[in-house]
Design a protein around this motif. Sequence first.
Motif, PDB file in Angstrom:
ATOM      1  N   SER A   1      33.396 -14.528  -0.678  1.00  0.00           N
ATOM      2  CA  SER A   1      32.566 -15.664  -1.115  1.00  0.00           C
ATOM      3  C   SER A   1      31.336 -15.217  -1.893  1.00  0.00           C
ATOM      4  CB  SER A   1      32.097 -16.464   0.100  1.00  0.00           C
ATOM      5  OG  SER A   1      31.205 -15.679   0.886  1.00  0.00           O
ATOM      6  N   THR A   2      31.036 -13.948  -1.855  1.00  0.00           N
ATOM      7  CA  THR A   2      29.854 -13.293  -2.428  1.00  0.00           C
ATOM      8  C   THR A   2      28.551 -13.707  -1.745  1.00  0.00           C
ATOM      9  OG1 THR A   2      29.478 -14.812  -4.298  1.00  0.00           O
ATOM     10  CG2 THR A   2      30.961 -12.935  -4.683  1.00  0.00           C
ATOM     11  N   VAL A   3      28.631 -14.318  -0.577  1.00  0.00           N
ATOM     12  CA  VAL A   3      27.420 -14.552   0.201  1.00  0.00           C
ATOM     13  C   VAL A   3      26.780 -13.199   0.518  1.00  0.00           C
ATOM     14  CG1 VAL A   3      26.547 -15.364   2.428  1.00  0.00           C
ATOM     15  CG2 VAL A   3      28.100 -16.787   1.109  1.00  0.00           C
ATOM     16  N   LEU A   4      27.613 -12.240   0.852  1.00  0.00           N
ATOM     17  CA  LEU A   4      27.167 -10.844   0.895  1.00  0.00           C
ATOM     18  C   LEU A   4      27.701 -10.216  -0.377  1.00  0.00           C
ATOM     19  CD1 LEU A   4      28.005  -9.810   4.572  1.00  0.00           C
ATOM     20  CD2 LEU A   4      25.816 -10.583   3.655  1.00  0.00           C
ATOM     21  N   ASP A   5      26.811  -9.708  -1.206  1.00  0.00           N
ATOM     22  CA  ASP A   5      27.216  -9.139  -2.487  1.00  0.00           C
ATOM     23  C   ASP A   5      26.524  -7.796  -2.646  1.00  0.00           C
ATOM     24  OD1 ASP A   5      28.263  -8.740  -5.000  1.00  0.00           O
ATOM     25  OD2 ASP A   5      26.984 -10.223  -5.982  1.00  0.00           O
ATOM     26  N   GLN A   6      27.260  -6.737  -2.330  1.00  0.00           N
ATOM     27  CA  GLN A   6      26.710  -5.385  -2.338  1.00  0.00           C
ATOM     28  C   GLN A   6      25.468  -5.297  -1.442  1.00  0.00           C
ATOM     29  OE1 GLN A   6      26.390  -3.928  -6.364  1.00  0.00           O
ATOM     30  NE2 GLN A   6      28.548  -4.261  -6.747  1.00  0.00           N
TER      31      GLN A   6
END
Length: 138
Positions: A26-31
């Motif tokens: 979901s990219t809620v966590l993105d790197q």
Amino acid sequence: MKFTRKASANWQGTGKDGKGSVTTQSTVLDQTPYSYKTRFEDGVGTNPEELIGAAHAGCFTMQLSFLLSEKGYEPTSLDTEAKVTFEDGSITAVQLDLTGNVPGISESDFKEIAEKAKEICPISKLLNTAIGLNAVLS
């Protein structure tokens, strides 16, 4: 219903001196960074134990909402904190602390339904550890 969700991790360097990042579909966590310091000391970033805690708190609370609705209750608010204990290389316990505001429900019914939610929550079933529950009706 069947579905698959993805997350990925990247690590560079040694266990103690290296660093990594995690990313969710979901990219809620993105790197989002994680490291030895964020896991075992006090650093900026995340760690596997708090991610498990977030997943467990979210899953359990949603499961409880479904069960309450099935019994005809509409919760005003359900707040869960999950404390994940890491000890000697293993996750040894998860403590769920729940506070709920559910109009018209008795304390005993609330605790009984919360206990059932703890047992059938998919994340609870996934974890091979002791799971405690403290449920308080406000």
